[in-house]
Design an enzyme around this catalytic site. Structure first.
Site, PDB file in Angstrom:
ATOM      1  N   ARG A   1       0.934  -1.185  -0.006  1.00  0.00           N
ATOM      2  CA  ARG A   1       0.133   0.040  -0.051  1.00  0.00           C
ATOM      3  C   ARG A   1       0.907   1.122   0.000  1.00  0.00           C
ATOM      4  O   ARG A   1       2.083   1.062   0.652  1.00  0.00           O
ATOM      5  CB  ARG A   1      -0.815   0.047   1.102  1.00  0.00           C
ATOM      6  CG  ARG A   1      -1.822  -1.192   1.480  1.00  0.00           C
ATOM      7  CD  ARG A   1      -2.531  -1.192   2.708  1.00  0.00           C
ATOM      8  NE  ARG A   1      -3.683  -2.149   2.509  1.00  0.00           N
ATOM      9  CZ  ARG A   1      -3.141  -3.523   3.211  1.00  0.00           C
ATOM     10  NH1 ARG A   1      -1.999  -3.640   3.726  1.00  0.00           N
ATOM     11  NH2 ARG A   1      -4.132  -4.491   3.309  1.00  0.00           N
TER      12      ARG A   1
ATOM     13  N   LYS B   1      -1.790  -2.606   7.912  1.00  0.00           N
ATOM     14  CA  LYS B   1      -2.907  -2.415   8.893  1.00  0.00           C
ATOM     15  C   LYS B   1      -2.898  -3.005  10.055  1.00  0.00           C
ATOM     16  O   LYS B   1      -2.367  -4.329  10.521  1.00  0.00           O
ATOM     17  CB  LYS B   1      -4.363  -2.638   8.306  1.00  0.00           C
ATOM     18  CG  LYS B   1      -4.443  -1.738   6.792  1.00  0.00           C
ATOM     19  CD  LYS B   1      -5.965  -2.122   6.371  1.00  0.00           C
ATOM     20  CE  LYS B   1      -6.439  -1.181   5.133  1.00  0.00           C
ATOM     21  NZ  LYS B   1      -7.283  -1.489   4.623  1.00  0.00           N
TER      22      LYS B   1
ATOM     23  N   HIS C   1      -4.193   2.833  -4.943  1.00  0.00           N
ATOM     24  CA  HIS C   1      -4.235   1.272  -4.894  1.00  0.00           C
ATOM     25  C   HIS C   1      -3.942   0.633  -6.213  1.00  0.00           C
ATOM     26  O   HIS C   1      -3.779  -0.403  -6.381  1.00  0.00           O
ATOM     27  CB  HIS C   1      -5.489   0.586  -4.242  1.00  0.00           C
ATOM     28  CG  HIS C   1      -5.411   0.464  -2.825  1.00  0.00           C
ATOM     29  ND1 HIS C   1      -4.616   1.038  -1.874  1.00  0.00           N
ATOM     30  CD2 HIS C   1      -6.083  -0.570  -2.091  1.00  0.00           C
ATOM     31  CE1 HIS C   1      -4.805   0.593  -0.890  1.00  0.00           C
ATOM     32  NE2 HIS C   1      -5.551  -0.464  -0.781  1.00  0.00           N
TER      33      HIS C   1
ATOM     34  N   ARG D   1      -1.006  -1.619  -6.657  1.00  0.00           N
ATOM     35  CA  ARG D   1      -1.408  -2.893  -5.742  1.00  0.00           C
ATOM     36  C   ARG D   1      -2.280  -3.625  -6.741  1.00  0.00           C
ATOM     37  O   ARG D   1      -2.328  -4.865  -6.673  1.00  0.00           O
ATOM     38  CB  ARG D   1      -1.818  -2.221  -4.573  1.00  0.00           C
ATOM     39  CG  ARG D   1      -2.202  -3.432  -3.583  1.00  0.00           C
ATOM     40  CD  ARG D   1      -2.797  -2.610  -2.283  1.00  0.00           C
ATOM     41  NE  ARG D   1      -3.529  -3.469  -1.416  1.00  0.00           N
ATOM     42  CZ  ARG D   1      -2.572  -4.511  -0.436  1.00  0.00           C
ATOM     43  NH1 ARG D   1      -1.411  -4.528  -0.454  1.00  0.00           N
ATOM     44  NH2 ARG D   1      -3.220  -5.045   0.384  1.00  0.00           N
TER      45      ARG D   1
ATOM     46  N   HIS E   1      -3.733  -9.418   3.050  1.00  0.00           N
ATOM     47  CA  HIS E   1      -5.022  -9.693   3.317  1.00  0.00           C
ATOM     48  C   HIS E   1      -5.470 -10.574   4.409  1.00  0.00           C
ATOM     49  O   HIS E   1      -4.884 -11.696   4.493  1.00  0.00           O
ATOM     50  CB  HIS E   1      -5.707  -9.998   1.903  1.00  0.00           C
ATOM     51  CG  HIS E   1      -5.792  -8.934   1.159  1.00  0.00           C
ATOM     52  ND1 HIS E   1      -6.163  -9.088  -0.278  1.00  0.00           N
ATOM     53  CD2 HIS E   1      -6.061  -7.564   1.108  1.00  0.00           C
ATOM     54  CE1 HIS E   1      -6.285  -7.977  -0.848  1.00  0.00           C
ATOM     55  NE2 HIS E   1      -6.111  -7.058  -0.059  1.00  0.00           N
TER      56      HIS E   1
ATOM     57  N   TYR F   1      -9.918 -10.052  -7.237  1.00  0.00           N
ATOM     58  CA  TYR F   1      -8.943  -9.958  -8.490  1.00  0.00           C
ATOM     59  C   TYR F   1      -9.279 -11.092  -9.465  1.00  0.00           C
ATOM     60  O   TYR F   1      -8.828 -11.055 -10.565  1.00  0.00           O
ATOM     61  CB  TYR F   1      -7.669  -9.880  -7.966  1.00  0.00           C
ATOM     62  CG  TYR F   1      -7.143  -8.847  -7.163  1.00  0.00           C
ATOM     63  CD1 TYR F   1      -7.017  -7.443  -7.933  1.00  0.00           C
ATOM     64  CD2 TYR F   1      -7.332  -8.805  -5.705  1.00  0.00           C
ATOM     65  CE1 TYR F   1      -6.607  -6.606  -7.048  1.00  0.00           C
ATOM     66  CE2 TYR F   1      -6.750  -7.633  -5.244  1.00  0.00           C
ATOM     67  CZ  TYR F   1      -6.613  -6.554  -5.764  1.00  0.00           C
ATOM     68  OH  TYR F   1      -6.232  -5.167  -4.977  1.00  0.00           O
TER      69      TYR F   1
END
Length: 299
Positions: free
Chosen positions: A150, A174, A245, A248, A271, A280
Site C-alpha cells: 500500500r 494495517k 491502490h 497494488r 489480506h 481480483y
C-alpha cells in the site's frame, strides 16, 4: 458541537487508537463520519446519543440517500455508527444500539482498475533518468509494482526494512501487522541506485531513517507519493488518473494472470481474509473473456 458530544467522540477515537489499533486513515474516516452524525443530532434537537432510537436512525439514513451518497459510503457510515453505539453500550452509557436493525445497502461491485503490461513498460520508460528525483521516482515505482504494498506502507518504510542480500522487504501493514515480501531484481537495482546516489544528495542536512524522501530530504508522505505517480502517468500520456491502490491492483492482477495461486497473492498483499483477494479473480476472468471475444473465430 455540544461539549458532551465532543467528549464522547474523543473517548471513542481514543478507544480505536489504543484498544483496536486502527490505522490513522481509518480513524480519520470514523471521526469524520461521527462528526457528521453528531451535527445531524444537533439539527434534530437531540441532546444525548442515548435519545436516538430506530426512528432517528432511519431518518438519518434517509438523509444520506437524499444527498445521493454512494451505497458503499452509506454502508461504511452505518458500520461506523454501529461500532460507536456498541462501544457506549459496553461502557453502559446507552441502553440500546439504534443502528443494530438498520440494514446495510448492498455494496456496489466495482472491479479494481489496473495497468496492462504494455502500459507498465511505458511508465517505467518515463521514470528513467540520472537526476536524483528521477532515480527516486523509478525506485518508488519499481518497488510499488514489485511488492504490491500500500502507498501508506511505502511511506513508512525504514532503511533497515529492506534486506538487499536476501531480496526481501519488511512491511508494516494495517493494525501494525508485519509481513515479509520478496523484491524482484528490477526493483532491487533501482533501489541500489537510489540509495547509493540519489538519497544522500536529496537528504542534505536532514537526518532520519525513512527510505523515501522528498526534494527537501524530509520523509515522503502518502500525498507526495500520489503526486509522483500522477505525474508519471501524465507524462506517459496515459488517459488515466492514478489512485493510491492502482499499482497494488496491477501487482495482484498480473500475478494471477500469469498463473499465481490465490493464497500466495493473499499472503503477499497482507489480506486477512481470502474474500478480499478474490475480487481480483473477477478481473482476470474479465481479461480472459475479452481475450476470447477478441480472438475466437466464432465468438
Amino acid at each position: 458541537m455540544k461539549e458532551a458530544y465532543t467528549q464522547q467522540l474523543s473517548q471513542f477515537i481514543q478507544y480505536l487508537k489504543v484498544e483496536r489499533n486502527y490505522s490513522h486513515h481509518t480513524i480519520h474516516q470514523y471521526e469524520s463520519d461521527l462528526k457528521e452524525f453528531l451535527q445531524f443530532l444537533l439539527r434534530e434537537n437531540i441532546h444525548t446519543i442515548g435519545d436516538v432510537q430506530y426512528f432517528e436512525a432511519r431518518v438519518y439514513l434517509t438523509e444520506l440517500y437524499e444527498r445521493k451518497s454512494a451505497r458503499n459510503t452509506v454502508a461504511r457510515k452505518i458500520s461506523c455508527l454501529r461500532s460507536f453505539y456498541k462501544y457506549f453500550m459496553r461502557e453502559k452509557q446507552v441502553i440500546e444500539n439504534p443502528f443494530s436493525l438498520v440494514h446495510h445497502p448492498k455494496e456496489e461491485k466495482r472491479l479494481p482498475q489496473f495497468f496492462y503490461e504494455e502500459e507498465m513498460e511505458k511508465l517505467f520508460t518515463i521514470c528513467q533518468g540520472t537526476e536524483p528525483l528521477q532515480q527516486r521516482n523509478l525506485a518508488l515505482f519499481e518497488l510499488l509494482y514489485a511488492t504490491g504494498i500500500r502507498v501508506s506502507e511505502c511511506a513508512g518504510i525504514q532503511l533497515n526494512d529492506l534486506d538487499r542480500s536476501r531480496s526481501i522487504l519488511l512491511v508494516r501493514g494495517k493494525g501494525n501487522k508485519e509481513r515479509y515480501v520478496p523484491v524482484g531484481s528490477f526493483a532491487l537495482d533501482a533501489m541500489e541506485s537510489y540509495l547509493s546516489h540519489a538519497r544522500p544528495l536529496l537528504m542534505g542536512e536532514e537526518k532520519h531513517s525513512y527510505m523515501f524522501v522528498n526534494f527537501r530530504g524530509k520523509a515522503i508522505t502518502t500525498g507526495g507519493i500520489r503526486h509522483i505517480l500522477n505525474d508519471i502517468v501524465t507524462k506517459a500520456s496515459i488517459n488515466e488518473k492514478i489512485h493510491p491502490h492502482m499499482l497494488r491492483h496491477t501487482f495482484a492482477t498480473h500475478l494471477l494472470n500469469n498463473g499465481a495461486d490465490l493464497r500466495s497473492v493473499q499472503e503477499l498483499l497482507g489480506h486477512s481474509h481470502l474474500s478480499s483477494t478474490q475480487i481480483y479473480t473477477h478481473v482476470t476472468k474479465e481479461h480472459l473473456r475479452n481475450t476470447y471475444m477478441a480472438y475466437h473465430p466464432r465468438a
